[in-house]
Design a protein around this motif. Structure first.
Motif, mmCIF file in Angstrom:
data_model
loop_
_atom_site.group_PDB
_atom_site.id
_atom_site.type_symbol
_atom_site.label_atom_id
_atom_site.label_comp_id
_atom_site.label_asym_id
_atom_site.label_seq_id
_atom_site.Cartn_x
_atom_site.Cartn_y
_atom_site.Cartn_z
ATOM 1 N N GLU A 109 -24.139 -3.378 83.111
ATOM 2 C CA GLU A 109 -25.424 -2.761 82.731
ATOM 3 C C GLU A 109 -26.330 -2.772 83.946
ATOM 4 O O GLU A 109 -26.417 -3.782 84.640
ATOM 5 N N SER B 205 -18.186 0.522 80.511
ATOM 6 C CA SER B 205 -17.378 -0.474 79.822
ATOM 7 C C SER B 205 -15.925 -0.054 79.844
ATOM 8 O O SER B 205 -15.595 1.131 79.724
ATOM 9 N N VAL C 262 -24.889 8.517 75.694
ATOM 10 C CA VAL C 262 -23.776 7.585 75.575
ATOM 11 C C VAL C 262 -22.520 8.370 75.231
ATOM 12 O O VAL C 262 -22.526 9.196 74.324
ATOM 13 N N PRO D 46 -27.464 -1.378 74.977
ATOM 14 C CA PRO D 46 -26.189 -1.858 74.440
ATOM 15 C C PRO D 46 -26.385 -3.230 73.795
ATOM 16 O O PRO D 46 -27.279 -3.986 74.192
ATOM 17 N N SER E 122 -25.785 -6.571 73.883
ATOM 18 C CA SER E 122 -25.357 -7.647 74.777
ATOM 19 C C SER E 122 -26.201 -8.848 74.410
ATOM 20 O O SER E 122 -27.427 -8.751 74.390
ATOM 21 N N ASP F 95 -23.025 0.006 70.267
ATOM 22 C CA ASP F 95 -21.883 -0.860 70.523
ATOM 23 C C ASP F 95 -21.467 -0.728 71.987
ATOM 24 O O ASP F 95 -21.342 0.389 72.500
ATOM 25 N N ASN F 96 -21.258 -1.863 72.647
ATOM 26 C CA ASN F 96 -20.972 -1.803 74.080
ATOM 27 C C ASN F 96 -19.525 -1.509 74.427
ATOM 28 O O ASN F 96 -19.164 -1.505 75.593
ATOM 29 N N GLY G 163 -19.768 2.879 71.911
ATOM 30 C CA GLY G 163 -20.948 3.732 71.985
ATOM 31 C C GLY G 163 -21.594 4.014 70.640
ATOM 32 O O GLY G 163 -22.644 4.645 70.572
#
Length: 194
Positions: free
Chosen positions: A71, A83, A105, A120, A122, A135-136, A139
């Motif tokens: 990030e 990612s 995204v 995201p 995190s 969602d990392n 997406g």
């Protein structure tokens, strides 16, 4: 974990360790590691996350998970995110980038045009839990419900429900100190400082 040099986070006054390290524990056994390394250049903060998990049963690998996530933040706004997740050989990738008035995204769940304040999911920065989250790995925009509870010594416990059933603990200065979730097989997975 807290003996590392401290960084001042752009756009805020809190400092945090230059690196966070956790042991990933399932049913009392260490199954992996989670590391977040921070680098600061002027008002830009880069966070690089590495997660490596291997579950063995009778010496045979039953589950393997590797996630690399980066990030880049300019003050309090996400500039970009990338990612790559490998779960038992199935790879998913994500790319996100800021543009004027939005975050674009693109991941395995499709393409999304999200609000400029989107972030995201995190766990290293609990300040983002009030923002629109995605969602990392995939997406997907998330619709989470958050509750916060004070802990002794000024820390806090944040619990997420609604698709992500997890909880994170934080020291009084906001530093991430632990995590707990339920795995797909019903076992409890914990993050302990390494």
């Amino acid at each position: 974990m807290l003996s590392a040099p401290l960084l001042l986070i752009p756009g805020g006054t809190r400092a945090r360790p230059a690196e966070l390290r956790f042991r990933v524990v399932r049913n009392g056994s260490v199954i992996g590691t989670h590391r977040v390394a921070f680098a600061e250049a002027g008002e830009v903060l880069t966070a690089r996350t590495e997660v490596d998990i291997t579950v063995k049963v009778l010496g045979i690998t039953a589950f393997r998970y590797a996630h690399r996530f980066e990030e880049v933040w300019a003050r309090d706004r996400l500039r970009s995110a990338t990612s790559r997740r490998d779960r038992n050989g199935t790879v998913t990738e994500l790319r996100a980038r800021a543009q004027e008035g939005a975050v674009l995204v693109e991941g395995s769940a499709g393409r999304f045009h999200l609000p400029a304040e989107a972030a995201p999911l995190s766990w290293w920065d609990s300040r983002r839990f009030t923002r629109p989250l995605f969602d990392n790995d995939t997406g997907t925009p998330l619709q989470l419900r958050w509750t916060r509870r004070a802990l002794p010594g000024g820390g806090s416990l944040w619990q997420a429900s609604g698709g992500e059933e997890s909880e994170g603990t934080y020291a009084a200065d906001g530093t991430w100190t632990g995590w707990k979730t339920r795995a797909e097989d019903g076992s409890t997975v914990l993050y302990e400082p390494a």
